[in-house]
Design a protein around this motif. Structure first.
Motif, short mmCIF file in Angstrom:
data_model
loop_
_atom_site.label_atom_id
_atom_site.label_comp_id
_atom_site.label_asym_id
_atom_site.label_seq_id
_atom_site.Cartn_x
_atom_site.Cartn_y
_atom_site.Cartn_z
N VAL A 225 16.18 -19.18 -12.73
CA VAL A 225 15.12 -18.55 -11.93
C VAL A 225 13.97 -18.19 -12.87
CG1 VAL A 225 14.48 -16.63 -10.41
CG2 VAL A 225 16.78 -17.63 -10.28
N VAL A 226 12.82 -18.82 -12.64
CA VAL A 226 11.68 -18.64 -13.56
C VAL A 226 10.78 -17.52 -13.04
CG1 VAL A 226 9.63 -19.75 -14.55
CG2 VAL A 226 11.74 -21.05 -14.25
N LEU A 227 10.38 -16.63 -13.94
CA LEU A 227 9.44 -15.59 -13.56
C LEU A 227 8.19 -15.73 -14.43
CD1 LEU A 227 8.72 -12.89 -12.05
CD2 LEU A 227 9.69 -11.71 -14.03
N VAL A 228 7.06 -15.98 -13.74
CA VAL A 228 5.79 -16.04 -14.46
C VAL A 228 5.05 -14.75 -14.17
CG1 VAL A 228 3.65 -17.34 -14.81
CG2 VAL A 228 5.70 -18.54 -14.04
N SER A 229 4.72 -13.99 -15.21
CA SER A 229 3.93 -12.79 -14.96
C SER A 229 2.62 -12.89 -15.73
CB SER A 229 4.70 -11.53 -15.33
OG SER A 229 5.26 -11.64 -16.59
N LEU A 230 1.55 -12.49 -15.08
CA LEU A 230 0.24 -12.54 -15.74
C LEU A 230 -0.73 -11.58 -15.07
CD1 LEU A 230 -1.74 -15.78 -14.78
CD2 LEU A 230 0.16 -14.89 -13.46
N GLU A 231 -1.75 -11.23 -15.80
CA GLU A 231 -2.79 -10.37 -15.26
C GLU A 231 -3.78 -11.22 -14.50
OE1 GLU A 231 -5.05 -7.36 -17.30
OE2 GLU A 231 -3.36 -7.06 -18.67
N SER A 232 -4.08 -10.83 -13.28
CA SER A 232 -5.08 -11.57 -12.50
C SER A 232 -5.52 -10.70 -11.32
CB SER A 232 -4.48 -12.89 -12.01
OG SER A 232 -5.47 -13.66 -11.41
N SER A 233 -6.39 -11.28 -10.50
CA SER A 233 -6.81 -10.55 -9.30
C SER A 233 -5.76 -10.76 -8.22
CB SER A 233 -8.17 -11.11 -8.84
OG SER A 233 -8.34 -10.80 -7.49
N LEU A 234 -5.47 -9.69 -7.49
CA LEU A 234 -4.46 -9.80 -6.44
C LEU A 234 -4.85 -10.82 -5.37
CD1 LEU A 234 -3.15 -6.18 -5.75
CD2 LEU A 234 -1.85 -8.13 -6.60
N ALA A 235 -6.15 -11.05 -5.24
CA ALA A 235 -6.64 -11.98 -4.21
C ALA A 235 -6.12 -13.40 -4.43
CB ALA A 235 -8.18 -11.98 -4.23
N VAL A 236 -5.82 -13.73 -5.69
CA VAL A 236 -5.37 -15.11 -5.95
C VAL A 236 -3.85 -15.20 -6.13
CG1 VAL A 236 -7.56 -15.91 -6.96
CG2 VAL A 236 -5.79 -14.89 -8.45
N GLU A 237 -3.17 -14.12 -5.88
CA GLU A 237 -1.72 -14.11 -6.12
C GLU A 237 -0.99 -15.21 -5.35
OE1 GLU A 237 0.46 -10.60 -4.98
OE2 GLU A 237 1.90 -10.92 -6.60
N LYS A 238 -1.35 -15.33 -4.07
CA LYS A 238 -0.65 -16.30 -3.23
C LYS A 238 -0.88 -17.73 -3.74
CE LYS A 238 0.28 -17.33 1.54
NZ LYS A 238 -0.27 -17.41 2.87
N LYS A 239 -2.15 -18.00 -4.08
CA LYS A 239 -2.48 -19.35 -4.53
C LYS A 239 -1.77 -19.66 -5.87
CE LYS A 239 -6.19 -22.60 -5.36
NZ LYS A 239 -5.43 -23.22 -6.41
N LEU A 240 -1.80 -18.68 -6.76
CA LEU A 240 -1.12 -18.89 -8.06
C LEU A 240 0.36 -19.14 -7.84
CD1 LEU A 240 -2.68 -16.15 -10.38
CD2 LEU A 240 -2.86 -18.62 -10.66
N SER A 241 0.94 -18.37 -6.94
CA SER A 241 2.36 -18.52 -6.63
C SER A 241 2.68 -19.94 -6.18
CB SER A 241 2.71 -17.60 -5.46
OG SER A 241 3.42 -16.54 -5.90
N GLN A 242 1.84 -20.43 -5.28
CA GLN A 242 2.07 -21.79 -4.75
C GLN A 242 1.88 -22.84 -5.85
OE1 GLN A 242 -0.78 -21.72 -1.58
NE2 GLN A 242 0.69 -20.98 -0.06
N ASP A 243 0.80 -22.66 -6.64
CA ASP A 243 0.52 -23.63 -7.70
C ASP A 243 1.65 -23.69 -8.73
OD1 ASP A 243 -1.82 -24.14 -6.47
OD2 ASP A 243 -3.11 -23.12 -7.93
N PHE A 244 2.10 -22.50 -9.16
CA PHE A 244 3.17 -22.47 -10.17
C PHE A 244 4.45 -23.09 -9.61
CE2 PHE A 244 1.12 -18.56 -12.35
CZ PHE A 244 0.39 -19.38 -13.18
N ALA A 245 4.77 -22.75 -8.35
CA ALA A 245 6.00 -23.28 -7.75
C ALA A 245 5.95 -24.81 -7.73
CB ALA A 245 6.17 -22.72 -6.35
N LYS A 246 4.81 -25.34 -7.37
CA LYS A 246 4.65 -26.78 -7.27
C LYS A 246 4.77 -27.44 -8.66
CE LYS A 246 1.38 -29.95 -5.26
NZ LYS A 246 0.00 -30.09 -4.91
N LEU A 247 4.14 -26.79 -9.63
CA LEU A 247 4.08 -27.35 -10.98
C LEU A 247 5.42 -27.26 -11.73
CD1 LEU A 247 1.89 -28.48 -12.98
CD2 LEU A 247 1.63 -26.13 -13.79
N LEU A 248 6.13 -26.17 -11.49
CA LEU A 248 7.30 -25.89 -12.32
C LEU A 248 8.65 -26.21 -11.68
CD1 LEU A 248 6.15 -22.40 -13.73
CD2 LEU A 248 5.65 -24.67 -14.65
N LYS A 249 8.63 -26.47 -10.38
CA LYS A 249 9.93 -26.62 -9.70
C LYS A 249 10.72 -27.87 -10.16
CE LYS A 249 8.87 -29.15 -5.50
NZ LYS A 249 7.60 -29.52 -5.11
N ASN A 250 9.99 -28.84 -10.70
CA ASN A 250 10.69 -30.08 -11.10
C ASN A 250 11.26 -30.06 -12.52
OD1 ASN A 250 10.28 -31.31 -8.66
ND2 ASN A 250 8.23 -32.03 -9.24
#
Lengths: 266, 215
Positions: A225-250
């Motif tokens: 189970v991968v946990l990516v933590s980073l400082e960013s704006s909360l407004a982009v949290e959902k998008k970052l979540s989706q992007d990371f999931a797509k990029l790292l799931k394989n």
């Protein structure tokens, strides 16, 4: 079954010891291969990787995270290579890359300064004074490098299980001592070590995929189970979540990707 | 036939290792004796001397040329003992006094901070926080002391033939390891190393005598 890292003072005959030891143990011996692998996998010239792992960071490096990126690539290649087990790595940074891993034998080889000076004088055909200057410069670079990246001097004894000094002890003595040392139960690879190593490799692979855009991100993995933590704006949290999931799931072994955004404003 | 010096981080179980090792090798184990002799010569109570070693050095401030004379006496007492051979010495500065003598096995034993904290907590029955603070203080004081007296930092690894982490090996593992190491030909006393100890002892005696007469 075991993994050994050998850190060696420059011109201290550590390479010779690593090679003889690996032959005696029947282990694979790696060093420069890691840089070559990282260079091929990430399409970065070897010379740039070597600079990143060898020289003290410049002000430019500090600002641009250049070294951080290259070291992430080298670390990934390193962890992938030692997963095969029965391996000796000699060279730079091995003791830092395996710091959290139990049961890995971390060795440092040093030699008397006068002995090192003689080796440099013979090899480089320089005066004693010049040889001393060369060694001082190398040692200083190593200290600065490790202080900047890991906050601890590469010479610090607490980084190693054993430090052997070539003076009274000769190369063959050292090989024999390490051979017996490596066979102790506490330095055998365990299931726990393998599991931890697998998670570290997953995290290192994930980080190497996002380091270009997010050098400050912190990536961890536990049981896939991968946990990516980073400082960013909360407004982009959902998008970052989706992007990371797509990029790292394989990535091999990844079961789930979680993203944790630390809001800028806090 | 051999001489072993063991330098130890505080609360790293180094004394236990030295004592068990001496027993296994059939060697004499010394540490305190050297101090006792020095304190007698120096006319300072042993308690005071031990105290001075624990704290930053100030004891010599009131004695003319105190530091130099103290080191000379300790050196003399130390060399007097080790010339008998078959010795395990644990404690202060053994590696410093034997720096240029070949075939002496110089060992340093260290432990992780967490390991040391646990040992101290158990031994003194104190909290983790207090133990950590105490260890930090001891490390700073020791560093000050060895830099002041001998101009060396005991953490410099090049001073030793081997630096050993006790965490994984534990006491018995470390004893076993050093035992085998001490049996190697390169750590056996030779006529050459004996001659050198003898020469150094004579020099130390002459120096101490001179130091006495000057004052």
């Amino acid at each position: 079954m075991g993994i050994i890292t050998i850190s060696r003072g420059s011109y201290s005959r550590g390479k010779e010891i690593a090679e003889k030891l690996s032959q005696k143990l029947g282990y694979e011996c790696i060093s420069r291969e890691i840089l070559l692998k990282a260079s091929k996998d990430f399409n970065v010239p070897e010379v740039k990787l070597l600079g990143a792992i060898q020289d003290a960071p410049s002000i430019f490096d500090r600002l641009k995270h250049g070294k951080k990126k290259y070291i992430a690539f080298i670390r990934k290649a390193f962890l992938e290579s030692i997963q095969r087990d029965n391996v000796i790595y000699h060279g730079l940074a091995g003791q830092f890359f395996t710091r959290e891993l139990p049961n890995i034998l971390k060795v440092r080889i040093t030699a008397d300064i006068n002995f090192r000076i003689k080796v440099v004088m013979n090899r480089e055909n320089v005066s004693e004074e010049k040889a001393r200057q060369i060694l001082n410069k190398i040692d200083e670079q190593r200290s600065k490098w490790s202080m900047f990246l890991y906050g601890i001097d590469t010479k610090a004894p607490e980084l190693y299980d054993i430090i052997l000094h070539i003076d009274n002890l000769r190369v063959d003595d050292t090989v024999e001592i390490l051979y017996n040392f490596a066979r102790r139960t506490c330095f055998k690879t365990t299931i726990e070590t393998q599991k931890k190593l697998k998670d570290m490799l997953i995290a290192a692979t994930a980080y190497s995929l996002i380091v270009n855009k997010f050098p400050e991100a912190n990536v961890k993995s536990k049981d896939g189970v991968v946990l990516v933590s980073l400082e960013s704006s909360l407004a982009v949290e959902k998008k970052l979540s989706q992007d990371f999931a797509k990029l790292l799931k394989n990535i091999d072994g990844v079961k789930e990707v979680k993203t944790f955004v630390i809001p800028f404003e806090t | 036939m051999g001489i072993i010096t063991i330098s130890r981080g505080s609360y790293s179980r180094g004394i236990e290792v030295a004592e068990k090792l001496a027993q296994k090798l059939g060697y004499e184990c010394i540490s305190r004796e050297v101090l006792l002799e020095a304190s007698k010569e120096f006319n300072i109570s042993e308690v005071k001397l031990v105290h001075a070693i624990e704290d930053a050095p100030s004891i010599f401030d009131h004695i003319k040329d105190g530091k130099r004379r103290y080191v000379a006496f300790i050196r003399e007492a130390f060399l007097e003992h080790i010339q008998k051979d078959n010795i395990v010495y644990h404690g202060f500065a053994g590696h410093f006094f034997t720096k240029d003598i070949p075939n002496i096995l110089k060992v340093r034993i260290i432990a992780n901070m967490d390991f040391r904290v646990k040992v101290l907590m158990e031994r003194e029955n104190i909290s983790e926080d207090k133990a950590r603070k105490q260890l930090y203080k001891i490390d700073v004081e020791r560093m000050k002391w060895s830099t002041y007296l001998y101009g060396i930092d005991t953490n410099t690894t090049e001073l030793y033939d081997v630096v050993l982490h006790i965490d994984c090996l534990q006491v018995d593992g470390a004893v076993d390891f050093i035992y085998k190491l001490a049996k190697r030909p390169c750590f056996q006393t030779t006529p050459e190393s004996q001659k050198k100890i003898q020469e150094w002892l004579e020099a130390a005696k002459a120096y101490s005598k001179g130091a006495f007469q000057e004052s």
